[in-house]
Design a protein around this motif. Structure first.
Motif, mmCIF file in Angstrom:
data_model
loop_
_atom_site.group_PDB
_atom_site.id
_atom_site.type_symbol
_atom_site.label_atom_id
_atom_site.label_comp_id
_atom_site.label_asym_id
_atom_site.label_seq_id
_atom_site.Cartn_x
_atom_site.Cartn_y
_atom_site.Cartn_z
ATOM 1 N N LYS A 189 -52.261 15.927 25.006
ATOM 2 C CA LYS A 189 -51.692 15.762 23.675
ATOM 3 C C LYS A 189 -50.233 16.203 23.723
ATOM 4 O O LYS A 189 -49.914 17.292 24.202
ATOM 5 C CB LYS A 189 -52.474 16.601 22.663
ATOM 6 N N PHE A 190 -49.370 15.333 23.223
ATOM 7 C CA PHE A 190 -47.944 15.615 23.276
ATOM 8 C C PHE A 190 -47.384 15.824 21.881
ATOM 9 O O PHE A 190 -47.813 15.178 20.914
ATOM 10 C CB PHE A 190 -47.205 14.464 23.967
ATOM 11 N N SER A 191 -46.420 16.710 21.796
ATOM 12 C CA SER A 191 -45.741 16.957 20.532
ATOM 13 C C SER A 191 -44.927 15.728 20.139
ATOM 14 O O SER A 191 -44.679 14.829 20.957
ATOM 15 C CB SER A 191 -44.816 18.168 20.663
ATOM 16 N N SER A 192 -44.498 15.690 18.885
ATOM 17 C CA SER A 192 -43.686 14.560 18.425
ATOM 18 C C SER A 192 -42.380 14.476 19.207
ATOM 19 O O SER A 192 -41.888 13.373 19.497
ATOM 20 C CB SER A 192 -43.403 14.690 16.923
ATOM 21 N N GLU A 193 -41.826 15.645 19.575
ATOM 22 C CA GLU A 193 -40.575 15.650 20.346
ATOM 23 C C GLU A 193 -40.784 15.085 21.746
ATOM 24 O O GLU A 193 -39.970 14.292 22.242
ATOM 25 C CB GLU A 193 -40.015 17.067 20.437
ATOM 26 N N ALA A 194 -41.881 15.466 22.397
ATOM 27 C CA ALA A 194 -42.174 14.948 23.736
ATOM 28 C C ALA A 194 -42.481 13.460 23.685
ATOM 29 O O ALA A 194 -42.059 12.694 24.566
ATOM 30 C CB ALA A 194 -43.343 15.709 24.356
ATOM 31 N N LYS A 195 -43.225 13.017 22.658
ATOM 32 C CA LYS A 195 -43.526 11.600 22.523
ATOM 33 C C LYS A 195 -42.251 10.783 22.353
ATOM 34 O O LYS A 195 -42.135 9.674 22.900
ATOM 35 C CB LYS A 195 -44.439 11.368 21.315
ATOM 36 N N ALA A 196 -41.287 11.322 21.621
ATOM 37 C CA ALA A 196 -40.023 10.602 21.417
ATOM 38 C C ALA A 196 -39.285 10.424 22.739
ATOM 39 O O ALA A 196 -38.711 9.366 23.004
ATOM 40 C CB ALA A 196 -39.152 11.356 20.406
ATOM 41 N N VAL A 197 -39.293 11.465 23.574
ATOM 42 C CA VAL A 197 -38.649 11.357 24.888
ATOM 43 C C VAL A 197 -39.367 10.321 25.741
ATOM 44 O O VAL A 197 -38.724 9.481 26.396
ATOM 45 C CB VAL A 197 -38.632 12.727 25.600
ATOM 46 N N LEU A 198 -40.686 10.355 25.742
ATOM 47 C CA LEU A 198 -41.455 9.377 26.517
ATOM 48 C C LEU A 198 -41.196 7.951 26.020
ATOM 49 O O LEU A 198 -41.067 7.022 26.823
ATOM 50 C CB LEU A 198 -42.948 9.695 26.434
ATOM 51 N N ASP A 199 -41.103 7.773 24.718
ATOM 52 C CA ASP A 199 -40.858 6.445 24.158
ATOM 53 C C ASP A 199 -39.469 5.930 24.542
ATOM 54 O O ASP A 199 -39.320 4.768 24.952
ATOM 55 C CB ASP A 199 -40.989 6.473 22.635
ATOM 56 N N GLU A 200 -38.462 6.778 24.412
ATOM 57 C CA GLU A 200 -37.103 6.349 24.743
ATOM 58 C C GLU A 200 -36.925 6.199 26.255
ATOM 59 O O GLU A 200 -36.200 5.314 26.720
ATOM 60 C CB GLU A 200 -36.082 7.335 24.178
ATOM 61 N N GLY A 201 -37.596 7.050 27.014
ATOM 62 C CA GLY A 201 -37.544 6.916 28.466
ATOM 63 C C GLY A 201 -38.175 5.617 28.925
ATOM 64 O O GLY A 201 -37.684 4.965 29.857
ATOM 65 N N ARG A 202 -39.262 5.208 28.272
ATOM 66 C CA ARG A 202 -39.927 3.950 28.605
ATOM 67 C C ARG A 202 -38.968 2.768 28.432
ATOM 68 O O ARG A 202 -38.938 1.842 29.254
ATOM 69 C CB ARG A 202 -41.160 3.753 27.728
ATOM 70 N N LYS A 203 -38.176 2.800 27.379
ATOM 71 C CA LYS A 203 -37.218 1.718 27.138
ATOM 72 C C LYS A 203 -36.192 1.630 28.272
ATOM 73 O O LYS A 203 -35.806 0.526 28.683
ATOM 74 C CB LYS A 203 -36.508 1.939 25.805
ATOM 75 N N LEU A 204 -35.765 2.779 28.793
ATOM 76 C CA LEU A 204 -34.799 2.763 29.892
ATOM 77 C C LEU A 204 -35.441 2.255 31.178
ATOM 78 O O LEU A 204 -34.817 1.513 31.944
ATOM 79 C CB LEU A 204 -34.208 4.161 30.086
ATOM 80 N N PHE A 205 -36.681 2.645 31.416
ATOM 81 C CA PHE A 205 -37.401 2.094 32.572
ATOM 82 C C PHE A 205 -37.559 0.577 32.427
ATOM 83 O O PHE A 205 -37.450 -0.164 33.412
ATOM 84 C CB PHE A 205 -38.777 2.758 32.719
ATOM 85 N N GLN A 206 -37.819 0.105 31.221
ATOM 86 C CA GLN A 206 -37.938 -1.333 30.991
ATOM 87 C C GLN A 206 -36.618 -2.044 31.262
ATOM 88 O O GLN A 206 -36.591 -3.115 31.890
ATOM 89 C CB GLN A 206 -38.402 -1.590 29.549
ATOM 90 N N HIS A 207 -35.516 -1.456 30.793
ATOM 91 C CA HIS A 207 -34.195 -2.012 31.088
ATOM 92 C C HIS A 207 -33.976 -2.082 32.598
ATOM 93 O O HIS A 207 -33.472 -3.082 33.118
ATOM 94 C CB HIS A 207 -33.106 -1.151 30.445
ATOM 95 N N PHE A 208 -34.354 -1.027 33.267
ATOM 96 C CA PHE A 208 -34.158 -0.967 34.709
ATOM 97 C C PHE A 208 -34.895 -2.111 35.410
ATOM 98 O O PHE A 208 -34.318 -2.814 36.250
ATOM 99 C CB PHE A 208 -34.644 0.387 35.242
ATOM 100 N N HIS A 209 -36.154 -2.297 35.080
ATOM 101 C CA HIS A 209 -36.958 -3.307 35.770
ATOM 102 C C HIS A 209 -36.581 -4.733 35.360
ATOM 103 O O HIS A 209 -36.918 -5.690 36.072
ATOM 104 C CB HIS A 209 -38.437 -3.051 35.535
ATOM 105 N N ALA A 210 -35.872 -4.867 34.239
ATOM 106 C CA ALA A 210 -35.440 -6.197 33.792
ATOM 107 C C ALA A 210 -34.043 -6.553 34.289
ATOM 108 O O ALA A 210 -33.582 -7.677 34.075
ATOM 109 C CB ALA A 210 -35.480 -6.278 32.269
ATOM 110 N N THR A 211 -33.379 -5.630 34.937
ATOM 111 C CA THR A 211 -31.986 -5.826 35.340
ATOM 112 C C THR A 211 -31.880 -6.268 36.793
ATOM 113 O O THR A 211 -32.546 -5.703 37.668
ATOM 114 C CB THR A 211 -31.181 -4.523 35.146
ATOM 115 N N GLY A 212 -31.049 -7.256 37.032
ATOM 116 C CA GLY A 212 -30.736 -7.665 38.400
ATOM 117 C C GLY A 212 -29.480 -6.957 38.864
ATOM 118 O O GLY A 212 -28.361 -7.378 38.532
ATOM 119 N N PHE A 213 -29.647 -5.875 39.596
ATOM 120 C CA PHE A 213 -28.505 -5.064 40.005
ATOM 121 C C PHE A 213 -27.758 -5.710 41.170
ATOM 122 O O PHE A 213 -28.380 -6.335 42.043
ATOM 123 C CB PHE A 213 -28.961 -3.659 40.418
ATOM 124 N N PRO A 214 -26.446 -5.561 41.221
ATOM 125 C CA PRO A 214 -25.694 -6.059 42.377
ATOM 126 C C PRO A 214 -26.045 -5.273 43.631
ATOM 127 O O PRO A 214 -26.564 -4.154 43.558
ATOM 128 C CB PRO A 214 -24.234 -5.836 41.971
#
Length: 216
Positions: A131-156
């Protein structure tokens, strides 16, 4: 995990690495001691050393640690800039090629849009049922978005080579740094993640003193 010294003066060297580190101030992180490692990492990193406090000694906690505090520390550690875990192939050392398997991804492949399987799902299994606090859940949610950006990006190629991006199981260090280096051409807003992480930091910081890890 590197944890030199027992005072704030040395706390800034605390770090989490993917590879072993042969030193008296380091230890291996295992499934059995992971929660303690997360607490030690967070407690040593949450308070910034100054000329007034840099000789303060870390102590054993004088109060019981709640499950929420432990899980907050785990999330804080997973997304800290000194978490240098990574997944990489083709690392040459001692005339041999080595690979690093990243066991510290808190998401499944489907959650982040990875194009290949992760070799390890340890962290997802470890966190299951927590069970995660609301603050920890927010970090996990925003971190997930960055991981998604990473996997969707074609890096040089330059970024792919610099951060060893040949594996799907890239670590937070690789995700964060490669996105930061590529941010000029890809619209990625780090501010929601930084705000969520700052809120979790603000929640945890006073508890370092309240729980007795440092003298108040």
């Amino acid at each position: 995990m590197i944890a030199f010294g027992n005072d704030l003066q040395h706390a800034a060297t605390t770090g989490l690495l993917s590879s072993g580190y042969g030193n008296a101030g380091a230890f291996f992180v295992t499934e059995d001691n992971l929660w303690q490692a997360a607490v030690v990492f967070s407690v040593r990193r949450l308070i910034k050393p100054t000329w007034l406090n840099d000789r303060d000694q870390f102590l054993q906690p004088s109060h019981p640690l709640s499950d929420e505090f432990r899980s907050d520390c785990l999330v804080w550690m997973l997304f800290n800039g000194s978490n240098l875990t990574a997944g990489a192939d083709g690392l040459r050392w001692n005339d041999r090629d080595w690979s690093l398997i990243n066991h510290f991804i808190p998401y499944t492949e489907a959650e982040v849009g990875a194009k290949a399987r992760f070799e390890s799902d340890f962290m997802v299994r470890y966190m299951a049922g927590m069970k995660f606090s609301s603050e920890a859940k927010a970090v996990l949610d925003e971190g997930r978005k960055l991981f998604q950006h990473f996997h969707a990006t074609g890096f040089p190629n330059k970024i792919r080579q610099e951060y060893k991006l040949g594996r799907a199981d890239a670590g937070w260090h690789q995700v964060r740094r490669s996105l930061e280096d590529f941010i000029e051409t890809v619209l990625i807003d780090f501010s929601p993640f930084k705000a969520a992480y700052a809120d979790l930091t603000a929640k945890l910081r006073p508890q370092v003193f309240e729980l007795g890890f440092l003298p108040s």
